[in-house]
Design an enzyme around this catalytic site. Structure first.
Site, PDB file in Angstrom:
ATOM      1  N   LYS A 230       3.107   3.918  -5.395  1.00 57.68           N
ATOM      2  CA  LYS A 230       3.674   3.357  -4.173  1.00 57.68           C
ATOM      3  C   LYS A 230       5.076   3.896  -3.900  1.00 57.68           C
ATOM      4  CE  LYS A 230       0.145   0.843  -3.128  1.00 57.68           C
ATOM      5  NZ  LYS A 230       0.148  -0.597  -2.890  1.00 57.68           N
ATOM      6  N   LYS A 231       5.769   4.334  -4.945  1.00 50.32           N
ATOM      7  CA  LYS A 231       7.112   4.888  -4.753  1.00 50.32           C
ATOM      8  C   LYS A 231       7.079   6.355  -4.333  1.00 50.32           C
ATOM      9  CE  LYS A 231       9.789   1.822  -7.775  1.00 50.32           C
ATOM     10  NZ  LYS A 231       8.767   0.793  -7.973  1.00 50.32           N
ATOM     11  N   PHE A 232       5.958   7.031  -4.555  1.00 51.04           N
ATOM     12  CA  PHE A 232       5.870   8.424  -4.113  1.00 51.04           C
ATOM     13  C   PHE A 232       5.495   8.454  -2.632  1.00 51.04           C
ATOM     14  CE2 PHE A 232       6.233   9.804  -8.434  1.00 51.04           C
ATOM     15  CZ  PHE A 232       6.737  11.097  -8.328  1.00 51.04           C
TER      16      PHE A 232
END
Length: 673
Positions: A230-232
């Protein structure tokens, strides 16, 4: 004729020899290919064995995988995790579960709740005290390992009930705590370091099936993996989600080499994304486990200092030893452990798994598939999608989105007298997540209607409409409306499986202006210690009504993009402003800015705070507000936890005294306007 026959025979012989040679070459080529494939498989198996510590053949069939899950291992490490998890939940009950504020959450009859299913309702306050008491006793049972199954049920039933009762309290780690407790219910985690193993040593075996470990480890593996995935995203990697963390004392060593913006981008955002995505793989591999363990421990310890996230870092720290040998506690405290049974059972030595064992494996795989699917299931539950996808709590998108709410107003319109009443937005709840999610906005509007109807204010009839006008910013964007302020939420249509038409979309077309907003903000803050700026974007046809406090001077409205019509309540004349135009604003009056045209308009307000100037309080000096705050306030945190627990136990005692002896319960009352 004889010569002709000899020629035919020679030709046939030649063809046979050629065919035999070709077949021999083909057979040799196939053999070489098979040999190469076998060598590659052998190398892959060796790599898997060296890295993961398991044979690749254990995963090629359901039977082999079942035997692998069923193999006996020491239950000591799981027993330590059970004990630490239960201890963390004992603290969590008084804090994030709201035990310390039990009277505020459940003691007020007009308090609004936001259940996942509208059929779920809060019990009367004294009975809610019993619910918390049951959960508390269950957590003690888990910690001590006493009546383990019954204790898990006593803890989990109230936990999930309280969890489902209020969506605004949802977060990823609360969801994780519930899942971890549910998984422990089906394990034999009481086999070590428990009252059960001490009271009945003959009933408890040292060995438990490996799937007891597999389920817990898989759940935490998903936590890290999906947090990284989700952070990428552009949203996170652009560096807008977590701003100004570089000013924390933890980043002091980095400030010797890098500036604050670089620390926020490279360390807070980029490094965290790579860490979350890769750490679970490194902890699973035997060759890298010891190397990355200090990073894992440091990461969670830093999180415990950076954020107010309750027991989450400590539960994750308690889970770290599960990646090591299952018998490590016996080796540390007992000197040596009993020899383990073979970890790679052969199908010749052990009979094929039975139908129940295969069914259990299928259930485990089904659970794993569900956990892999849920974080990306938002295309089904479209009604919960707003600026972000789905309800916050089960998607593992931790810290990816940060909000700044500028203004929240609720208007109750009496449709009979046409009178408009402004309601304190937090009159019936202490939460603010309803300001960003359409489903909770509808629930809150209906709760307001019910409370006003029960209270029967003399000035309001039963025929009312409720309108929300909420302005907030996500990840450094403009302040914008989250819902259409013209829609009566008592009549608004909402479905969990359909997109919500009155939930206004995030103005992503203005994302390109975020670097410019930072530049402008830096320039405005440099004017003096008392100046500030607010960035606003609005939709066509909507009007911003903004009262400027007499505390503010030198107020200016500047248009960045689009067209607006401006006027104030003292002057009926309207002014049309386009991009680049500015106009001075008077204090102590209401200003109206209407977006015109076919596209959104963006603009900014600059001002100077006269009151702060007179008092000598600076806007851009956070150190002046926290100069007395200690760097490592462990003692203060401990004292606050003691206070929370004292309040929690007091609430439980009050509820029991009321139920047993009808003693009146003293309640804290929230102030309302």
């Amino acid at each position: 004729m004889a010569n002709s026959k000899r020629k035919l025979i020679a030709k046939a012989t030649s063809l046979e020899n050629a065919t035999a040679t070709k077949d021999s070459r083909t057979e040799k080529s196939v053999t070489e290919k098979v040999s190469l494939v076998a060598r590659d498989c052998s190398m892959l198996g060796q790599f898997f064995r060296d890295c993961m510590g398991h044979e690749l053949s254990n995963f090629i069939s359901l039977s082999r995988f079942t035997l692998w899950l069923q193999r006996p291992v020491d239950g000591a490490a799981l027993g330590i995790f059970r004990m630490l998890y239960g201890a963390a939940m004992l603290i969590d009950i008084a804090e994030e579960r709201g035990g310390g504020q039990l009277d505020v959450r459940f003691g007020e009859p007009h308090h609004c709740h936001f259940p996942l299913f509208n059929e779920i309702g809060a019990l009367p306050y004294p009975l809610m005290g019993c619910v918390y008491l049951c959960m508390w006793l269950g957590a003690w049972g888990i910690t001590l390992g006493f009546r383990f199954r019954a204790s898990c049920v006593a803890f989990l039933v109230p936990y999930w009930y309280i969890f489902l009762l209020d969506k605004p309290t949802w977060n990823n780690h609360s969801y994780l705590f519930g899942l971890a407790g549910t998984l422990l219910l089906f394990t034999q985690a009481e086999s070590y370091c428990s009252l059960e193993s001490w009271l009945h040593p003959r009933r408890r075996s040292q060995y438990i099936p490996y799937w007891n470990y597999f389920l817990i480890k898989f759940q935490f593996f998903v936590l890290y993996l999906y947090a990284g995935l989700k952070k990428f995203s552009v949203e996170w990697l652009s560096g807008y989600a977590m701003s100004n963390l570089s000013h924390h004392w933890l980043f002091t060593p980095f400030r010797q080499m890098l500036d604050s913006e670089t620390i926020d981008l490279l360390i807070v955002h980029w490094f965290t994304a790579v860490f979350d995505l890769s750490i679970a793989f490194f902890m699973t591999m035997e060759r890298t486990r010891l190397l990355v363990t200090p990073f894992m421990l440091s990461f969670h310890l830093m999180n415990s200092r950076l954020f107010v996230i309750g027991m989450f870092p400590w539960v994750c720290l308690a889970e770290v030893p599960l990646f090591f040998s299952p018998d490590w506690p016996r080796r540390i405290w007992g000197g040596e452990s009993k020899p383990l049974l073979p970890t790679q059972p052969s199908t010749e030595a052990i009979k094929q798994p039975g139908i129940l064992a295969r069914l259990r494996t299928c259930l485990i795989l089904g659970y794993c598939a569900l956990q892999l699917f849920l974080p990306y299931s938002h295309f089904i539950t479209k009604g919960y999608n707003n600026w972000t996808n789905g309800l916050y709590g089960y998607s593992w998108d931790m810290m990816v989105h940060s909000y700044d709410t500028l203004q929240t107003s609720i208007q109750v319109v009496d449709n009979e007298s046409r009178q408009v009443h402004n309601l304190n937005p937090y009159a019936f709840t202490e939460y603010d997540r309803w300001t960003k999610y359409a489903d909770m906005a509808v629930q809150y509007a209906k709760c307001i209607e019910e409370n006003l109807r029960v209270g029967q204010p003399a000035a309001i009839s039963n025929n009312i409409s409720v309108y929300f006008d909420i302005w907030c910013s996500m990840n450094g964007r403009f302040q914008q409306r989250s819902f259409d302020p013209r829609v009566d939420l008592l009549k608004a249509k909402w479905s969990p499986f359909e997109s919500t038409s009155w939930s206004l979309p995030l103005l992503t077309e203005l994302n390109h202006m975020r670097p410019k907003l930072r530049t402008i903000e830096t320039e405005v803050l440099a004017w003096n210690n008392y100046s500030d700026v607010i960035f606003v974007a609005d939709f066509p046809g909507l009007t911003l009504t903004n009262f400027i406090s007499p505390d503010l001077i030198n107020c200016t409205l500047t248009i960045l993009e689009g067209n607006v019509r401006y006027r104030n309540e003292m002057d009926p004349e309207a002014y049309f402003l386009t991009a680049g135009k500015s106009i001075g604003l008077e204090s102590n009056i209401t200003h109206l800015v209407t977006t015109i045209g076919q596209r959104p308009a963006s603009y900014l307000f600059t001002y100077t705070n006269k009151t702060m100037m007179e008092q000598g309080i600076t806007i851009d000096d956070p150190g002046s507000l926290a100069k007395d705050r200690s760097v490592l306030p462990l003692w203060q945190e401990f004292q606050q936890r003691v206070i929370n627990y004292h309040q929690f136990l007091g609430h439980i005692a009050n509820c029991l005294l009321y139920l047993l002896y009808d003693v009146p319960i003293p309640l804290a009352v929230r102030e309302r306007d």
